[in-house]
Design a protein around this motif. Structure first.
Motif, mmCIF file in Angstrom:
data_model
loop_
_atom_site.group_PDB
_atom_site.id
_atom_site.type_symbol
_atom_site.label_atom_id
_atom_site.label_comp_id
_atom_site.label_asym_id
_atom_site.label_seq_id
_atom_site.Cartn_x
_atom_site.Cartn_y
_atom_site.Cartn_z
ATOM 1 N N PHE A 136 0.772 -1.230 -0.127
ATOM 2 C CA PHE A 136 0.067 -0.061 -0.160
ATOM 3 C C PHE A 136 0.832 1.079 0.177
ATOM 4 O O PHE A 136 0.565 2.193 -0.873
ATOM 5 N N LYS A 176 -6.401 9.237 2.729
ATOM 6 C CA LYS A 176 -5.888 7.686 2.747
ATOM 7 C C LYS A 176 -7.103 6.678 2.496
ATOM 8 O O LYS A 176 -6.960 5.541 2.056
ATOM 9 N N GLU A 177 -8.524 7.073 3.148
ATOM 10 C CA GLU A 177 -9.445 5.967 2.714
ATOM 11 C C GLU A 177 -9.681 5.900 1.262
ATOM 12 O O GLU A 177 -10.045 4.738 0.935
ATOM 13 N N ARG A 200 -6.890 3.873 -0.256
ATOM 14 C CA ARG A 200 -7.116 2.321 -0.082
ATOM 15 C C ARG A 200 -8.150 1.811 -1.079
ATOM 16 O O ARG A 200 -7.956 0.719 -1.514
ATOM 17 N N GLU A 259 -7.010 -1.284 -3.777
ATOM 18 C CA GLU A 259 -7.833 -2.411 -3.866
ATOM 19 C C GLU A 259 -8.068 -2.690 -5.351
ATOM 20 O O GLU A 259 -8.143 -3.942 -5.563
#
Length: 321
Positions: free
Chosen positions: A119, A135-136, A139, A143
């Motif tokens: 990551f 950051k969310e 992510r 993914e």
């Protein structure tokens, strides 16, 4: 889908390196790494540069991303309706350009920081770009991309050393995709992998090209791999393009003796110790392959052949064709 618009155009590109004089070399020498190279990459297509180690193909790629500055020639990037002269970009503009033209290196073990998680590797550059949304959101993006290259979202928490060579190369590809580039430069990305893994990575790149309408510059020493993956191929020897053709045409009718030797090299070695190899410490004023070519004449050693078209889209630099 491929169209007729260009994404990158390289014109008369040249780069030389000055070597310092030393105890055994009293006079300063110059290495001519890239010499008057011209080619064009169409949007959604793959342009391959093929040649032996030291022929100048990696130097050409590094000039395109401006890791090196050229001595002469131009690099034009077509950003929508805008034409960008890459060599004229300032530091801020160059950073933006490199978000759209990403470089994937040969050895992922050396290019991936072993102390970072996957990551962190994927988002290292993203954090400092206009695409960073927290950051969310990052992510979620990671993914999606890690699955796109054939890995699992759970792999984002692992470190590169925990993966095989083929998996690490998939991580490198994911890192190249994170900013949604228009051009990927793949520098010998399958050369260190087993043959079966090579095929998987090539097929992955094919799928990504179709799905994302990506353009590729594909650097390799394996002409048969290039013919399978690329639309257009330029064969380089000692910094000079000696032949350029659509992949199907080149595979069927390779004209230049060096190109023919590369095809033969897939079955064995392409080095003949009985043939003199000319020094690279001078500018070319003759055929660059003349001192290895079994068909060379005195004219080949006196004059540099013109890079001329012998069939539609097929150019060759040789007096014999």
């Amino acid at each position: 889908m491929q169209n007729d618009s260009s994404v990158l155009k390289v014109s008369h590109l040249s780069k030389h390196f000055n070597l310092e004089a030393g105890f055994f070399a009293k006079n300063r020498k110059t290495v001519y790494a890239v010499n008057d190279v011209t080619f064009e990459i169409k949007k959604g297509s793959t342009y391959g540069i093929v040649g032996e180690s030291g022929c100048g193909k990696t130097t050409t790629a590094r000039l395109i991303v401006q890791l090196y500055r050229q001595n002469s020639g131009s690099i034009e990037f077509f950003d929508g309706n805008e034409v960008v002269s890459v060599e004229k970009l300032n530091r801020k503009q160059l950073k933006k350009y490199r978000e759209k033209v990403k470089y994937i290196f040969q050895d992922p073990a050396r290019s991936l920081n072993p102390r970072m998680t996957v990551f962190d590797v994927l988002t290292a550059g993203l954090k400092y770009s206009s695409m960073w949304k927290g950051k969310e959101r990052a992510r979620i993006l990671c993914e999606k991309i890690i699955q796109e290259v054939g890995l699992s979202p759970d792999d984002l928490n692992r470190r590169p050393a925990e993966f095989s060579g083929g998996q690490r190369q998939r991580i490198s590809i994911a890192r190249g995709l994170i900013m949604n580039p228009e051009l990927l430069i793949c520098d010998e990305v399958v050369s260190a992998l087993d043959v079966s893994i090579q095929g998987q990575i090539i097929n992955l790149l094919q799928d990504l090209r179709k799905k994302r309408n990506l353009s590729f510059m594909f650097i390799t020493h394996d002409l048969k791999v290039a013919c399978y993956f690329c639309d257009m191929i330029g064969v380089m020897y000692r910094g000079v393009l000696v032949e350029e053709a659509p992949a199907a045409s080149l595979y069927k009718d390779a004209f230049h003796p060096y190109t023919q030797l590369l095809f033969d090299g897939a079955k064995g070695t392409i080095t003949n110790s009985n043939i003199e190899v000319k020094t690279t410490l001078e500018a070319e004023n003759c055929c660059p392959f003349a001192y290895r070519c079994p068909k060379a004449t005195d004219r080949c050693r006196r004059e540099l052949p013109e890079f001329r078209e012998i069939a539609e889209g097929h150019k060759v630099r040789c007096f014999m064709s």
